[in-house]
Design a protein around this motif. Structure first.
Motif, short mmCIF file in Angstrom:
data_model
loop_
_atom_site.label_atom_id
_atom_site.label_comp_id
_atom_site.label_asym_id
_atom_site.label_seq_id
_atom_site.Cartn_x
_atom_site.Cartn_y
_atom_site.Cartn_z
N VAL A 76 0.87 -1.17 0.00
CA VAL A 76 0.00 0.00 0.00
C VAL A 76 0.91 1.22 0.00
O VAL A 76 1.74 1.37 0.91
N GLU A 78 1.47 4.61 0.94
CA GLU A 78 0.89 5.53 1.92
C GLU A 78 1.12 6.98 1.51
O GLU A 78 0.28 7.84 1.78
N HIS A 79 2.26 7.21 0.87
CA HIS A 79 2.61 8.58 0.49
C HIS A 79 3.60 8.51 -0.66
O HIS A 79 4.54 7.72 -0.62
N ARG A 90 6.60 6.12 0.49
CA ARG A 90 6.57 5.44 1.79
C ARG A 90 5.44 4.45 1.70
O ARG A 90 4.29 4.83 1.45
N CYS A 91 5.76 3.18 1.88
CA CYS A 91 4.79 2.12 1.66
C CYS A 91 4.69 1.21 2.87
O CYS A 91 5.65 1.07 3.63
N THR A 92 3.54 0.59 3.01
CA THR A 92 3.32 -0.43 4.03
C THR A 92 3.11 -1.75 3.31
O THR A 92 2.39 -1.81 2.31
N ARG A 112 3.79 -7.15 9.11
CA ARG A 112 3.60 -5.81 8.54
C ARG A 112 4.89 -5.03 8.69
O ARG A 112 5.52 -5.08 9.74
N THR A 114 7.19 -1.36 7.01
CA THR A 114 7.23 -0.15 6.19
C THR A 114 8.50 -0.16 5.37
O THR A 114 9.52 -0.67 5.82
#
Length: 151
Positions: A76, A78-79, A90-92, A112, A114
Protein backbone atom coordinates in the motif's frame (compact mmCIF):
# COMPACT_ATOMS: atom_id res chain seq x y z
CA UNK A 1 7.98 35.08 -18.00
CA UNK A 2 5.85 33.11 -20.47
CA UNK A 3 8.64 30.55 -21.02
CA UNK A 4 8.99 30.09 -17.28
CA UNK A 5 5.28 29.27 -16.90
CA UNK A 6 5.45 26.74 -19.77
CA UNK A 7 8.58 25.17 -18.27
CA UNK A 8 6.93 24.91 -14.84
CA UNK A 9 3.81 23.34 -16.39
CA UNK A 10 5.94 20.90 -18.38
CA UNK A 11 7.91 19.95 -15.29
CA UNK A 12 4.72 19.44 -13.26
CA UNK A 13 3.34 17.25 -16.07
CA UNK A 14 6.52 15.16 -16.13
CA UNK A 15 6.51 14.79 -12.33
CA UNK A 16 2.84 13.82 -12.41
CA UNK A 17 3.47 11.22 -15.14
CA UNK A 18 6.37 9.75 -13.19
CA UNK A 19 4.30 9.51 -10.00
CA UNK A 20 1.48 7.84 -11.94
CA UNK A 21 3.93 5.33 -13.43
CA UNK A 22 5.33 4.62 -9.96
CA UNK A 23 1.81 3.88 -8.69
CA UNK A 24 1.02 1.73 -11.74
CA UNK A 25 4.21 -0.30 -11.20
CA UNK A 26 3.18 -0.96 -7.58
CA UNK A 27 -0.35 -1.97 -8.68
CA UNK A 28 1.07 -4.37 -11.28
CA UNK A 29 3.37 -5.85 -8.62
CA UNK A 30 0.39 -6.40 -6.31
CA UNK A 31 -1.44 -8.21 -9.14
CA UNK A 32 1.70 -10.34 -9.72
CA UNK A 33 1.80 -9.07 -13.31
CA UNK A 34 5.58 -8.91 -13.54
CA UNK A 35 5.59 -8.20 -17.29
CA UNK A 36 3.46 -5.08 -16.77
CA UNK A 37 5.44 -4.11 -13.68
CA UNK A 38 8.73 -4.40 -15.59
CA UNK A 39 7.36 -2.22 -18.42
CA UNK A 40 7.75 0.72 -16.01
CA UNK A 41 11.49 0.00 -15.61
CA UNK A 42 14.11 0.96 -18.19
CA UNK A 43 16.11 -1.92 -19.72
CA UNK A 44 19.30 -0.44 -18.21
CA UNK A 45 17.69 0.02 -14.77
CA UNK A 46 20.11 0.00 -11.85
CA UNK A 47 19.35 -1.00 -8.25
CA UNK A 48 21.52 1.29 -6.14
CA UNK A 49 20.64 -0.20 -2.73
CA UNK A 50 22.09 -3.60 -3.71
CA UNK A 51 25.45 -4.43 -5.20
CA UNK A 52 24.24 -5.72 -8.58
CA UNK A 53 25.06 -4.65 -12.08
CA UNK A 54 22.81 -2.67 -14.38
CA UNK A 55 19.88 -4.32 -16.08
CA UNK A 56 16.17 -4.67 -15.47
CA UNK A 57 16.63 -8.39 -14.74
CA UNK A 58 18.02 -7.53 -11.29
CA UNK A 59 14.94 -5.63 -10.14
CA UNK A 60 12.71 -8.30 -11.68
CA UNK A 61 14.58 -11.04 -9.79
CA UNK A 62 14.36 -9.04 -6.56
CA UNK A 63 10.63 -8.33 -6.88
CA UNK A 64 9.84 -11.89 -7.97
CA UNK A 65 11.72 -13.22 -4.95
CA UNK A 66 9.47 -11.10 -2.74
CA UNK A 67 6.42 -12.90 -4.17
CA UNK A 68 8.19 -16.26 -3.76
CA UNK A 69 8.97 -15.59 -0.10
CA UNK A 70 5.70 -13.85 0.75
CA UNK A 71 3.03 -15.26 -1.64
CA UNK A 72 0.24 -12.92 -0.48
CA UNK A 73 2.44 -9.83 -0.18
CA UNK A 74 0.54 -6.58 -0.71
CA UNK A 75 1.97 -3.09 -0.94
CA UNK A 76 0.00 0.00 0.00
CA UNK A 77 1.54 3.29 -1.06
CA UNK A 78 0.89 5.53 1.92
CA UNK A 79 2.61 8.58 0.49
CA UNK A 80 4.34 9.40 -2.79
CA UNK A 81 6.11 12.62 -3.67
CA UNK A 82 7.27 13.52 -7.17
CA UNK A 83 9.68 16.25 -8.14
CA UNK A 84 11.45 16.57 -11.47
CA UNK A 85 12.84 13.11 -12.39
CA UNK A 86 12.34 11.71 -8.89
CA UNK A 87 9.56 9.87 -7.07
CA UNK A 88 9.85 8.89 -3.41
CA UNK A 89 7.36 6.60 -1.72
CA UNK A 90 6.57 5.44 1.79
CA UNK A 91 4.79 2.12 1.66
CA UNK A 92 3.32 -0.43 4.03
CA UNK A 93 3.60 -4.12 3.25
CA UNK A 94 1.54 -6.91 4.72
CA UNK A 95 2.03 -10.62 4.16
CA UNK A 96 1.44 -13.94 5.82
CA UNK A 97 4.53 -15.68 7.17
CA UNK A 98 3.78 -18.88 5.22
CA UNK A 99 7.34 -19.87 4.25
CA UNK A 100 10.63 -20.07 6.12
CA UNK A 101 12.07 -16.57 6.38
CA UNK A 102 15.42 -15.70 7.98
CA UNK A 103 15.57 -19.28 9.26
CA UNK A 104 12.20 -19.01 11.03
CA UNK A 105 9.64 -21.70 10.20
CA UNK A 106 6.23 -20.44 9.04
CA UNK A 107 3.96 -19.09 11.78
CA UNK A 108 1.05 -18.18 9.48
CA UNK A 109 0.90 -14.83 11.27
CA UNK A 110 0.44 -11.53 9.46
CA UNK A 111 3.67 -9.54 9.15
CA UNK A 112 3.60 -5.81 8.54
CA UNK A 113 6.49 -3.53 7.70
CA UNK A 114 7.23 -0.15 6.19
CA UNK A 115 9.64 0.59 3.38
CA UNK A 116 10.77 3.66 1.55
CA UNK A 117 11.89 3.75 -2.03
CA UNK A 118 13.31 6.42 -4.26
CA UNK A 119 13.30 6.22 -8.05
CA UNK A 120 14.82 8.32 -10.80
CA UNK A 121 12.92 8.33 -14.09
CA UNK A 122 14.15 8.77 -17.65
CA UNK A 123 12.65 11.07 -20.30
CA UNK A 124 10.24 8.28 -21.33
CA UNK A 125 8.83 7.95 -17.81
CA UNK A 126 10.57 4.68 -16.99
CA UNK A 127 12.46 3.99 -13.77
CA UNK A 128 16.22 3.99 -14.35
CA UNK A 129 17.51 3.95 -10.76
CA UNK A 130 16.08 2.59 -7.52
CA UNK A 131 17.02 2.83 -3.84
CA UNK A 132 15.07 0.80 -1.25
CA UNK A 133 15.10 0.92 2.53
CA UNK A 134 13.07 -1.71 4.42
CA UNK A 135 12.30 -1.71 8.12
CA UNK A 136 13.98 -5.09 8.60
CA UNK A 137 13.98 -4.69 12.39
CA UNK A 138 10.16 -4.70 12.40
CA UNK A 139 10.17 -7.92 10.36
CA UNK A 140 12.75 -9.57 12.63
CA UNK A 141 10.74 -8.56 15.72
CA UNK A 142 7.55 -10.02 14.28
CA UNK A 143 9.38 -13.25 13.40
CA UNK A 144 10.66 -13.45 16.99
CA UNK A 145 14.33 -13.01 16.06
CA UNK A 146 14.70 -9.77 18.03
CA UNK A 147 12.79 -8.88 21.19
CA UNK A 148 10.37 -5.99 20.93
CA UNK A 149 10.76 -3.02 23.23
CA UNK A 150 8.19 -2.73 26.01
CA UNK A 151 5.57 -0.05 25.38
Amino acid sequence: MGDTVVDERSQRAISSRNKENYLKAKAAFNKKDMALCMSYYAPDHHMRSRDVGPGRQHIERFLSSMHDTWPDLAIVVEHAVAEDDWVVGRCTTTATHAKTVMGVAPTNRQVRATFWDMHRFDADGRIVETWNLMDSLAIMQQLGLVPTQPK
